[in-house]
Write an enzyme that holds these catalytic residues in place. Sequence first.
Site, mmCIF file in Angstrom:
data_model
loop_
_atom_site.group_PDB
_atom_site.id
_atom_site.type_symbol
_atom_site.label_atom_id
_atom_site.label_comp_id
_atom_site.label_asym_id
_atom_site.label_seq_id
_atom_site.Cartn_x
_atom_site.Cartn_y
_atom_site.Cartn_z
ATOM 1 N N TYR A 13 0.799 -1.234 0.000
ATOM 2 C CA TYR A 13 0.000 0.000 0.000
ATOM 3 C C TYR A 13 0.831 1.284 0.000
ATOM 4 O O TYR A 13 2.016 1.251 0.259
ATOM 5 C CB TYR A 13 -1.080 0.003 1.067
ATOM 6 N N GLU A 14 0.163 2.351 -0.335
ATOM 7 C CA GLU A 14 0.782 3.666 -0.543
ATOM 8 C C GLU A 14 1.964 3.563 -1.516
ATOM 9 O O GLU A 14 3.038 4.122 -1.299
ATOM 10 C CB GLU A 14 1.160 4.298 0.804
ATOM 11 N N GLY A 15 1.702 2.824 -2.578
ATOM 12 C CA GLY A 15 2.719 2.616 -3.610
ATOM 13 C C GLY A 15 3.453 1.308 -3.388
ATOM 14 O O GLY A 15 4.148 1.146 -2.392
#
Lengths: 382, 257
Positions: A362-364
């Site tokens: 998550y978040e990239g």
Amino acid sequence: MNFELTEEQSMMRAMVRKFAEEDVLPGLEEREEKEEFSRELFDRMGELGLTGIVFPEAYGGVDGDYISYAIAVEELSRVDASVGVTLSAHVSLGSYPIYKFGTHEQKLKYLKPLAEGTALGAFGLTEPDAGSDASGTKTMYTADGDSWVLNGSKIFITNAYYADTYVVFAQSDRSKGHRGISAFIVEKGTPGFTFGPKLKKLGIRSSATYELIFQDCRIPKENLLGEEGQGFKVAMMTLDGGRIGIAAQALGIAQGAYEAAAKYATERVQFGKPIATLQNTQFTLADMATQIEASRLLIYQAGYLDTAGKPFGKHSAMAKLLASETAMWVTTKAVQMFGGYGYTREYPVERMMRDAKITEIYEGTSEIQRVVIGAAILKEFS
Amino acid sequence: MNIVVLVKQVFDSEAKIILKNTTQIDDTGVTQGMNLLDENAVEEALTLKQKFGGEVILVSMNPVKTEKALRDALAMGADRAILITDPVLQNADEFTAAQVLAKAISTLNYDVILSGKASSDYQASQVPARIAEILGIPHVNVVVNIDIQGDKAVVTREVDGGSEIIEVPLPSIITAQQSLNTPRYPTVPNIMKAKKKELKVLSLADLGLTADEVAAKMSILEYSLPPVRKAGRIISGDPAQASAELASLLQSEAKVI
């Protein structure tokens, strides 16, 4: 160059560590088993001032720095990564874009309670067809009189359902790609805004993850965040900072697993002596400690750059990449060191291994971090 | 209501004690912090301040100029601090500490003095009682509840097998047992403020004292570490047989039954 934490940062670490060990740890097993989010723990974090570290006093914060913030997420995640990501998503994703792009009125109305921890924040960007590629956003908005009308849905939203304030991204015209995206502030309880069922996950089981559903959801005109069409920029700048939080979460998980492994290795006797006396064990611990320390330095460096107002996107991507891959590697090795016991729920390392995986996603994802770092490198050399 | 809290900086409870030689403890690299029972005293002071207003003033003595414990207490919410530090205090004993602290306190305007019932390092529990004697005020120790009623305090002490309720006029010096309260966490805003709060550093001369006046009455002859605990013994085999053997060992060897 000074590698020493400031007095305040050391005090903050000691405080958060104590809070994590004495207030977060006791209920962990039950929350994990029931996959239960604890609003009460979030409220406690608000009372301790952890929600407002990086925001100005005028908007309910304490004018602190990003290293302190990283330390808070790290110490929480060392004990419970679900609580760690609750804070990280609240601060970096739910609150930061309002601080960075909000008007004075929006900051007073929304950022202040978020920074004070009386409101919980969330961030709605990801959609079924828009993960790493935010330009695939299909949630649509139209202008109608003095309102915006939202239609569509968002998935995998951390803190959702429990959160009071949501930063939501929507598209005006799909042919415009990412230039058609705008950001909006949506309050929980707005008619037309509902949630899907709770998502059941591999790890971070007591962090809340829900789908957001918008059906003719009408929000006031003044809840546009930033300018129309600026949404993609809002999202990308937010994610740059969010990476420091997730990197810190990964670091905390790795640190927790490493400490558990080192302790276990000195106690577990096989072939007549503690397994820590075996060179193989020592080499594993040495590699764990080295990777963890390298991650920590990179995270704090990104935190320093962010606080100093210098470009930090490449460093936060590097920090997140290294820390999350370190967390996955360290926790896997920790389970191995515990052997059969490590695979059981009697010991914390299996949970840490499950929790670590999401930090690579998550978040990239790790792949996207490499894209960000690669693009930055090309820019430097071309 | 002005409250003075005595704060002592001690080794962290998990610190490993290493002797430099038979009369000196090695403090190199040892984490130090506020004596845990003093945290209870600070907490009580802050609660009293919330109720009655006034000021919470910390007073501490240390031969080394170290602010850690006082900054921690300031971060909990105390208003200001006084640190008496002087190289000649290196060999201070309880007499010295009481003389120095009482002198510093006597310059303040106070209604009550609080401290932990003992310090975790030397555990002598002497300093508060000695200060009370010097200042000519009552002293109540091992306190689990404090109820301020005007110019007196009704305090509950922990005594063997029960508790004792005592009424004392103010000012008094009252020392905290751990169960008095649960110390609060220093919040982030208070941590940020702690550094900006007044921490006055005084020498013996600043207090108008001479080294001779406060010279220790005791001298340390020798420190020794407790003997290393021997490994436990595991009695294996058939449970019935093993428990019979255990019972016999408890009787003949350990002599506990």
